[in-house]
Scaffold this motif. Structure first.
Motif, PDB file in Angstrom:
ATOM      1  N   ILE A   1       0.811  -1.228   0.000  1.00  0.00           N
ATOM      2  CA  ILE A   1       0.000   0.000   0.000  1.00  0.00           C
ATOM      3  C   ILE A   1       0.842   1.274   0.000  1.00  0.00           C
ATOM      4  CG2 ILE A   1      -1.927  -1.124   1.178  1.00  0.00           C
ATOM      5  CD1 ILE A   1      -1.042   0.216   3.747  1.00  0.00           C
ATOM      6  N   PHE A   2       2.185   1.117   0.217  1.00  0.00           N
ATOM      7  CA  PHE A   2       3.045   2.309   0.230  1.00  0.00           C
ATOM      8  C   PHE A   2       3.656   2.534  -1.164  1.00  0.00           C
ATOM      9  CE2 PHE A   2       3.563   0.650   4.713  1.00  0.00           C
ATOM     10  CZ  PHE A   2       2.692   1.565   5.276  1.00  0.00           C
ATOM     11  N   VAL A   3       2.824   2.834  -2.129  1.00  0.00           N
ATOM     12  CA  VAL A   3       3.296   2.953  -3.510  1.00  0.00           C
ATOM     13  C   VAL A   3       3.116   4.372  -4.044  1.00  0.00           C
ATOM     14  CG1 VAL A   3       2.875   0.530  -4.057  1.00  0.00           C
ATOM     15  CG2 VAL A   3       1.036   2.209  -4.353  1.00  0.00           C
ATOM     16  N   TYR A   4       2.811   5.297  -3.160  1.00  0.00           N
ATOM     17  CA  TYR A   4       2.565   6.675  -3.596  1.00  0.00           C
ATOM     18  C   TYR A   4       3.771   7.546  -3.245  1.00  0.00           C
ATOM     19  CZ  TYR A   4      -2.086   4.631  -3.696  1.00  0.00           C
ATOM     20  OH  TYR A   4      -3.156   3.808  -3.931  1.00  0.00           O
ATOM     21  N   ASN A   5       3.602   8.862  -3.346  1.00  0.00           N
ATOM     22  CA  ASN A   5       4.716   9.754  -2.992  1.00  0.00           C
ATOM     23  C   ASN A   5       4.899   9.777  -1.482  1.00  0.00           C
ATOM     24  OD1 ASN A   5       2.999  11.823  -1.795  1.00  0.00           O
ATOM     25  ND2 ASN A   5       2.372  12.320  -3.893  1.00  0.00           N
TER      26      ASN A   5
END
Length: 606
Positions: free
Chosen positions: A246-250
């Motif tokens: 889930i930590f795939v953003y900026n």
């Protein structure tokens, strides 16, 4: 140390826990809690309350993990409320704002309770910001080039930063004098509980010898929360990073996601930490010492050695809650708090209004009890300390019970003179001053004056003092005359008293005769205000139509008046014209109205 102090009972564990508050300690048991504080005058005050626990709360408090969260939230809310309550003992100088009054009257919201809730919410927000958001931010900066949320070192760094921030926070607030004293009371709380658990008699001398470190301390709980959070959040971050992806953003979005996940699992951390704390507290094994040691070391920061006076306060709180838990019949009690003069007067007026008592009695009560002029009650900057509040509260309770204020205070003012009053005599009313005033103005040098139904002697004393003459006074009650003589001596008035039923034992003639006879209709005696029931009935009951004594005066007075002499009488509402008819054989009569426009005084000239 005396033999008594060395006496040791069997060691025992207790469920009672505590919290330091402003100049005091709160102890909480299974069914109640008690807060003891040392007030501004150095006295120990104890407020005792029963715990109101719902069935759902009782069930939740038995479920592992869940009970830790329940107890944590309950302690947070109750602790904040009690901390503010202890501060009230030292006085609240702020007057309620229009908004506070509107909330109280329109929304039925207690602002103190609302503030307590807001303070709790703000406290939680501060804790989350300092111990969750800030360590995350700093750790993200440290690992910015190779940031992996599932990395063990990243999570250990977060935990270490959290601990460092906590220690720095404790050290920083320790610089505040009030906080240092709170930490001393924290130490007193621990020593008292330890003293009890060791089986020693609860005395400051015994408690002083006990450790200020305790297994069940909230500081140890906070350390366990930080330790457990490292494990829990490490696992959660690893799962979220490796499997849920889930930590795939900026960086900003990832930070917010991680922050939200941590908030979501804080209850689990608190629940696990509580269970660990309970398990550790149950055992005194040295094997567990390495696990307990960090919490004990932190307690060295959050507790300090108390003095004997602080131990006395903690012991008072412990004994109170221990007794309340053992005996459900023990009543609750509240602090007597310091108050500004204005706030106390307004509080008292509300109580009197609710009891249908004249609100002006509240002003007179405070003015006479404190020596503050009635006109200055709302501008005075004086703060009533608890002893003063307790003294006036005692008077107020008597007044709320119906007893007249002036009987409670012991004296009243009449025509500028202090007149002692009690249940032996009628309390002189302001309208009766008009009777004395007319008599004084009617008097001519050399006149002889007689005051009938003298009661407390107020009218006779006023005339004698104003004209510097000797006045004769009579009453049928020997008890009333005894008090009247005391008043005459106290005021330095030359009054000769005689026990007589009107003119029965009166000899000679007088130029002026004053009389405030009983004039209440017999049927109306039962409808009089409650406080009037404390006054002597014989001084009030004027017969079927209230005019019995006026008939006797009309018949008997001529024998004791010189020609041109005046009989000056007080009467009730609506009676003046009937009384005038009774004195038709006199040369003439005059009626005078009081300040309220009531025909109050009848003067009959013979």
């Amino acid at each position: 140390m005396s033999k008594e102090k060395k006496t040791k009972k069997k060691e025992q564990r207790t469920y009672i826990g505590g919290q330091a508050v402003l100049e005091g300690v709160m102890m909480r048991g299974k069914t109640s809690y008690a807060t003891a504080v040392r007030d501004p005058e150095g006295n120990i005050q104890v407020e005792k309350k029963r715990l109101s626990i719902s069935k759902h709360m009782r069930r939740a408090s038995k479920i592992p993990l869940v009970r830790g969260v329940v107890n944590f939230v309950s302690s947070l809310v109750t602790g904040s409320k009690i901390l503010m309550r202890s501060a009230e003992v030292y006085g609240d100088t702020d007057e309620p704002s229009k908004f506070e009054i509107w909330c109280r009257d329109k929304l039925h919201i207690n602002m103190m309770s609302a503030i307590s809730v807001i303070a709790t919410v703000l406290g939680v927000a501060l804790a989350v910001g300092l111990f969750v958001a800030l360590p995350m931010l700093l750790a993200n900066l440290i690992f910015s080039e190779n940031l992996r949320f599932g990395n063990v070192w990243y999570n250990l760094t977060q935990g270490g930063l959290r601990l460092v921030i906590f220690i720095l926070y404790i050290v920083a607030i320790s610089a505040m004098k009030d906080i240092r004293r709170v930490f001393m009371y924290h130490g007193a709380e621990h020593k008292t509980i330890t003293c009890f658990e060791k089986g020693l008699d609860l005395t400051p001398e015994n408690a002083k010898t006990c450790s200020r470190i305790h297994d069940r301390c909230g500081t140890t709980f906070m350390f366990l929360v930080m330790a457990v959070s490292i494990v829990v959040f490490s696992i959660i971050n690893w799962l979220c990073d490796e499997y849920l992806n889930i930590f795939v953003y900026n960086n900003v979005v990832n930070y917010l996601i991680q922050f939200a996940v941590k908030l979501l699992f804080i209850p689990l951390v608190a629940g696990l930490s509580y269970e660990v704390l309970k398990l550790l507290a149950k055992s005194q094994s040295k094997i567990l010492l390495p696990v307990k040691a960090p919490g004990f070391l932190l307690q060295r920061l959050t507790t300090r050695e108390p003095d004997d006076s602080m131990l006395e306060v903690a012991i008072a709180a412990f004994n109170s809650v221990y007794q309340m838990d053992a005996d459900p019949s023990i009543p609750e009690s509240e602090f007597t708090v310091s108050m500004t003069v204005r706030k106390y007067v307004e509080t008292l007026k509300e109580k009197f209004k609710a009891a249908s008592i004249d609100e002006s009695d509240a002003e007179w009560l405070v003015a006479c009890s404190s020596g503050i002029a009635r006109s200055e009650l709302y501008t005075s900057e004086k703060m009533f300390v608890p002893t003063e509040v307790s003294r006036m509260d005692k008077i107020a309770r008597e007044r709320l019970g119906g007893r007249p204020l002036w009987y409670i205070l012991g004296d009243t003012e009449f025509y500028g003179y202090k007149i002692k009053v009690d249940e032996r005599v009628l309390i002189p009313r302001p309208e009766t001053e008009l009777l004395a005033e007319i008599a004084v103005k009617t008097y001519e040098e050399g006149d002889k004056v007689l005051d009938l139904c003298t009661g407390s002697g107020a009218v006779a004393i006023a005339i004698a003092k104003q004209k510097n003459i000797s006045v004769a006074a009579a009453d049928v009650s020997a008890d009333a005359l005894a008090l009247a003589e005391e008043n005459a001596r106290a005021n330095g008035a030359d009054v000769k008293f005689v026990e007589s039923d009107l003119f029965a034992k009166i000899k000679g003639k007088y130029n002026i005769i004053t009389c405030n006879p009983p004039y209440v209709k017999s049927a109306d005696m039962k409808t009089l205000p409650k406080e009037v029931g404390f006054e002597p009935a014989m001084a009030l009951d004027g017969g079927e139509d209230g005019l019995d004594f006026y008939r006797r005066l009309a018949k008997e007075a001529p024998k004791h008046l010189v020609r041109g002499g005046a009989l000056i009488m007080e009467c009730g509402i609506g009676q003046a014209q009937e009384i005038v008819k009774l004195f038709s054989k006199f040369d003439y009569t005059m009626v005078t109205r009081d300040l309220e426009g009531v025909e109050r005084i009848v003067r009959a000239v013979y």
